[in-house]
Design a protein around this motif. Structure first.
Motif, PDB file in Angstrom:
ATOM      1  N   GLU A 809      12.502 -15.052   1.467  1.00 35.29           N
ATOM      2  CA  GLU A 809      13.727 -15.184   2.261  1.00 35.29           C
ATOM      3  C   GLU A 809      14.923 -14.635   2.019  1.00 35.29           C
ATOM      4  O   GLU A 809      15.350 -14.289   1.435  1.00 35.29           O
ATOM      5  N   LEU A 810      15.569 -14.270   3.517  1.00 27.86           N
ATOM      6  CA  LEU A 810      16.315 -13.662   3.377  1.00 27.86           C
ATOM      7  C   LEU A 810      17.571 -14.432   3.722  1.00 27.86           C
ATOM      8  O   LEU A 810      19.162 -13.925   2.975  1.00 27.86           O
ATOM      9  N   THR A 811      17.213 -15.859   4.785  1.00 30.80           N
ATOM     10  CA  THR A 811      18.508 -16.567   4.577  1.00 30.80           C
ATOM     11  C   THR A 811      18.359 -17.545   4.932  1.00 30.80           C
ATOM     12  O   THR A 811      17.479 -17.962   5.778  1.00 30.80           O
ATOM     13  N   ALA A 812      18.945 -18.698   4.845  1.00 30.45           N
ATOM     14  CA  ALA A 812      18.653 -20.367   4.927  1.00 30.45           C
ATOM     15  C   ALA A 812      19.767 -20.802   5.992  1.00 30.45           C
ATOM     16  O   ALA A 812      20.395 -21.042   4.956  1.00 30.45           O
ATOM     17  N   THR A 813      19.784 -21.799   6.836  1.00 32.62           N
ATOM     18  CA  THR A 813      20.883 -22.303   7.669  1.00 32.62           C
ATOM     19  C   THR A 813      20.727 -23.854   7.667  1.00 32.62           C
ATOM     20  O   THR A 813      19.493 -24.032   7.571  1.00 32.62           O
ATOM     21  N   PRO A 814      21.386 -24.806   8.450  1.00 30.50           N
ATOM     22  CA  PRO A 814      20.570 -25.850   9.205  1.00 30.50           C
ATOM     23  C   PRO A 814      20.105 -25.869   9.970  1.00 30.50           C
ATOM     24  O   PRO A 814      19.569 -26.164  10.489  1.00 30.50           O
ATOM     25  N   LYS A 815      19.945 -24.282  10.808  1.00 31.90           N
ATOM     26  CA  LYS A 815      19.305 -24.200  12.097  1.00 31.90           C
ATOM     27  C   LYS A 815      17.788 -23.185  11.899  1.00 31.90           C
ATOM     28  O   LYS A 815      17.010 -24.114  12.588  1.00 31.90           O
ATOM     29  N   ALA A 816      17.788 -22.459  11.119  1.00 29.01           N
ATOM     30  CA  ALA A 816      16.661 -21.922  10.804  1.00 29.01           C
ATOM     31  C   ALA A 816      16.337 -21.291   9.313  1.00 29.01           C
ATOM     32  O   ALA A 816      17.789 -21.300   8.636  1.00 29.01           O
TER      33      ALA A 816
END
Length: 862
Positions: A809-816
């Motif tokens: 997992e490189l990054t996680a935001t409320p969108k994707a």
């Protein structure tokens, strides 16, 4: 003359003319005249019965002529054609000789003996009006009459219980001032309303009513639309936006050979004396100073800090489509992820692509288009508002527009609505300018058509749907002599066609199903079915209130101002104000009627609403007024506004902290500033002039809007970005994604190909798509941008990943969530690792998939 008549005349020395309008009444006209002569002979010796033949095609005129030949007290007035009830009354009034003039119908439904007790009242009152007791008409007609009287009482404020009763007495010298202009049965209502507005006294008397003696009633349901077509313009011009009122802008233009006649000038002067003193019109220097101030205020809110992550889905889509236009060189068919995007016309995309061409491929370059459109909307609002309402009212309204939260937020958001608002507003402003002078101005009319055509090229036929109805309604309600006719409208549509048809034809040739999809599915069906964003009818009431903040609470007194029947208030509501009401009202009604709704749809009506607010403030509580009472009201209004805004500012600071958009120290400073404003407002309540209080309120409003749009909104966008919440992480992640195959899963985010400037982004609309596994089996690293609603640890996603692949997992935001998948390669090259402690990259040959501290990068469990 017999003895009874002599005695009656001695007791009641009246001189009376009785008007009998008649149309095709041969069966009853003789009885009507005979009854009239007999009844009048009982009350006075000096009378005349005037039969007005309204172009009858039967023997009505011949019978009346024979009666007139036998009795000199009977006279016949003939109309060359059937012109209507009101026209017949005017002809009869003009022919009357005596000091009292009465009228009744020629169908013998009224007992004229009631004049015995009506005539004495004419000495005490200006008008004696009958009302029917135990009315003998059919039930349907009685019901219609009740409904009509109720409507008249509601619209015109009439206190007459039976306004269309056809037995009334007037003084002849007062008739010219209340004479009806309508040619139909509305004449009764018109005369009663004119009399009440001129302060004439009216008394009502119960009169006997009988069934029609003979013949056929001329009143039918077909008269209802005719009556309404007279009632509505009369109500609009008389009660709502009287033509007697004149705007300051118009008043300044009436000079030299174009000045108004002396009589009209005197009436305008009397009106101006009853209106609040505005402290004198602004000079040209003041006009330009206010203009420059508006440019600076609007520009400082719209143009800074436009470079923050694109907000999905709208901003990503509207940024990517023009990028693909530039990349492919196809300026006809809009493409999104390489597929035709047929929802919107191309003008907005063309403008964004031109901005890319000039400034480069940046998110701020795309946002520059709606920002410039919003900025120009403020310019147009002030420029044309000055012509319509005067400079001070236009300045107040334009400043409200430039400091309203909804307008500024939309101007900084990459959507089409700001451009549509500019084009629709410009089209409506220039359409009104077409007929606001002494002649029809073709230049303004063609400019209006051109702007409307560009609106159709920006967002489709909704532009014409928003422009045409207010223009048509304004011309009809005001009975404008320079209103556009079929010839002018034909030219208008021809200009729109010349602007729009080339692209629509080109699209039809390239995409045969375009016409069906665009016009029916995306416009008509979406309007009727609400396939996108269905909301209830009342949806825009709270949206409008919030969009207009911090001025939104003024909407309530504005509504009261617009419906007030006070003579002073009515005199301040000009036809230009009525046009703005039609503009804003139609826009609200149109989008409320649509099943599909979005808050941004209301943007085209905000310039009109803000000008209405500016006009209201200028007329009632202007900070620039010379009248002391008006200045006191202004001081109270804006001082109270400062208090409200200060309290709201404290809550606003706390809200930003709770949402994680501000730190504690920043919230503390922010809150202390608002507390200081509250304390200063209370301490200096009566020690500063109204202009200073207004300026403080505007500065506080500027602070709220700038904090929201220049700080909170970009921070929120960063947190929800697809490529990480910090600029550093986002930059590194974009570098990685630009070097490896990438796919979007369960989302068609336009910001992915936009920021990477790539045309090979794969789309998988569903996680269960079997092609995902084939995509991930490519040698090396593959990047997946997965919708946040999908569990990245779930079995469905795991089944798509090859067994020997490494997933990070490189990054996680409320969108994707962004995942890197390495398959069948010994080393993951071209990837840099970012640490929260140090931005320095680690070795590029590392076989480990990088960890991004922003989201605590982690390996996905297998």
């Amino acid at each position: 003359m017999d003895a009874v008549t002599q005695d009656s005349s001695a007791l009641c020395p009246y001189r009376l003319s009785l008007v009998l309008p008649a149309w095709n009444e041969e069966a009853v006209i003789a009885q009507a005249v005979e009854e009239a002569v007999a009844a009048l002979a009982q009350v006075t010796a000096e009378f005349e019965v005037i039969v007005v033949d309204d172009g009858s095609t039967d023997r009505t005129a011949a019978i009346a002529a024979a009666l007139a030949a036998e009795d000199r007290r009977v006279r016949l007035v003939r109309q060359p054609a059937n012109r209507g009830y009101g026209a017949a009354l005017r002809a009869g009034f003009a022919a009357a000789h005596h000091e009292l003039v009465a009228f009744t119908d020629a169908d013998c439904q009224f007992e004229l003996g009631d004049l015995t007790y009506m005539l004495p009242l004419a000495r005490q009152y200006d008008i004696v009006s009958g009302y029917r007791i135990d009315r003998k008409d059919p039930p349907l007609r009685r019901f219609c009459s009740w409904g009509y009287n109720t409507l008249i009482q509601g619209l015109l404020g009439s206190t007459v219980r039976d306004v269309d009763c056809a037995l009334k007495i007037f003084h002849r010298d007062q008739l010219p001032s209340i004479e009806p202009q309508s040619d139909h049965y509305f004449a009764n209502t018109e005369m009663s309303t004119n009399a009440r507005m001129q302060g004439l006294s009216i008394v009502e008397v119960g009169v006997q009513h009988r069934p029609r003696a003979a013949g056929v009633s001329k009143v039918s349901m077909l008269e209802v639309p005719k009556t309404l077509s007279s009632l509505l313009p009369f109500w609009w011009q008389t009660m709502m936006f009287p033509h007697g009122a004149i705007s300051p802008g118009q008043r300044r233009g009436l000079r030299g050979p174009n000045r108004m006649p002396l009589a009209d000038a005197e009436s305008r002067r009397a009106e101006s004396e009853a209106r609040p003193d505005d402290g004198g019109a602004w000079t040209r220097k003041q006009f330009w100073a206010a203009f420059l101030l508006l440019l600076v205020v609007a520009g400082s809110l719209l143009f800074p800090e436009l470079s923050y992550p694109l907000i999905e889905p709208d901003e990503g889509r509207y940024a990517e489509i023009p990028r693909e236009m530039l990349a492919t060189g196809d300026w006809i068919v809009p493409l999104f992820h390489g597929e035709p995007y047929l929802d919107k016309p191309p003008l907005f995309y063309w403008l964004c692509a031109a901005s890319y061409k000039v400034f480069g491929l940046h998110d701020w370059a795309a946002r520059l288009v709606p920002a410039i459109a919003a900025w120009l909307t403020v310019v147009a609002t002030y420029w044309f508002g000055s012509r319509l309402l005067g400079r001070q009212a236009a300045f107040l309204g334009s400043m409200m527009l430039a400091l309203s939260i909804g307008f500024i937020c939309c101007g900084r958001f990459l959507i089409l609505d700001s451009l549509l608002a500019l084009l629709v507003s410009g089209s409506l402003f220039t359409a009104l300018a077409t007929v606001s002078q002494g002649r029809f101005r073709w230049g303004w009319w063609l400019v209006s058509a051109g702007l409307c055509g560009l609106g159709v090229l920006a967002k489709g036929p909704v532009a014409l749907a928003l422009v045409a109805p207010p223009v048509v309604a304004h011309a009809w309600l005001n009975r404008h002599p320079r209103a556009p006719r079929w010839r002018q409208w034909s030219a208008y549509l021809a200009v729109i066609a010349a602007i729009t048809i080339p692209w629509y034809v080109g699209m039809t040739l390239r995409m045969p199903g375009f016409v069906q999809y665009f016009f029916w599915e995306h416009n008509v069906n979406r309007f009727l079915s609400g396939s996108n964003h269905p909301e209830p009818f009342w949806y825009y009431a709270p949206v409008l209130l919030l969009s207009c903040m911090p001025w939104g609470l003024l909407l309530f007194p504005l509504g009261k101002y617009l419906v007030s029947r006070s003579p002073q208030t009515r005199a301040s509501r000009t036809p230009a104000v009525g046009f703005l009401v039609l503009w804003a009202g139609w826009c609200l009604l149109f989008f409320s009627a649509s099943r599909g709704k979005l808050p941004t749809y209301l943007l085209p009506c905000l310039p009109a609403i803000m000008l209405l607010l500016g006009h209201y403030v200028h007329e009632t509580c202007s900070p620039f007024a010379g009248n002391v009472l008006v200045r006191v009201k202004s001081h109270m209004l804006f001082h109270r506004g400062v208090l409200y805004l200060g309290a709201a500012g404290i809550l606003f600071a706390g809200t930003l902290l709770l949402l994680g958009l501000d730190g504690r120290l920043e919230t503390l400073v922010h809150g202390l500033l608002w507390v200081g404003l509250l304390v200063a407002a209370v301490a200096l309540r009566r020690r500063v002039p109204p202009k200073a209080v207004y300026a403080v309120f505007c500065v506080a409003a500027f602070a709220v809007v700038s904090k929201l749009t220049l700080d909170a909104f970009p921070t929120w966008a960063n947190q929800r970005s697809l490529f990480g919440g910090s600029q550093r992480t986002a930059t590194v992640l974009r570098d990685i994604c630009s070097e490896h195959p990438i796919a979007c899963v369960a989302g068609d985010w336009g910001s992915v190909p936009f920021y990477l400037n790539r045309d090979d982004v794969a789309l998988f609309p569903d996680i269960r798509n079997g092609e995902i596994r084939g995509f991930l089996e490519q040698p090396g690293v593959s990047i997946l941008v997965i919708n946040h609603a999908i569990d990245v640890n779930g079995d469905v996603l795991q089944s798509c990943v090859p067994d020997d692949a490494q997933v990070q997992e490189l990054t996680a935001t409320p969108k994707a969530t962004v995942l890197a998948v390495r398959h069948q390669t010994p080393k993951l090259t071209g990837i840099r690792q970012v640490s929260a402690e140090s931005p320095a990259p680690v070795t590029r040959e590392s076989s480990d998939i990088p960890r991004f501290a922003h989201t605590a990068g982690r390996a996905i469990s297998r």
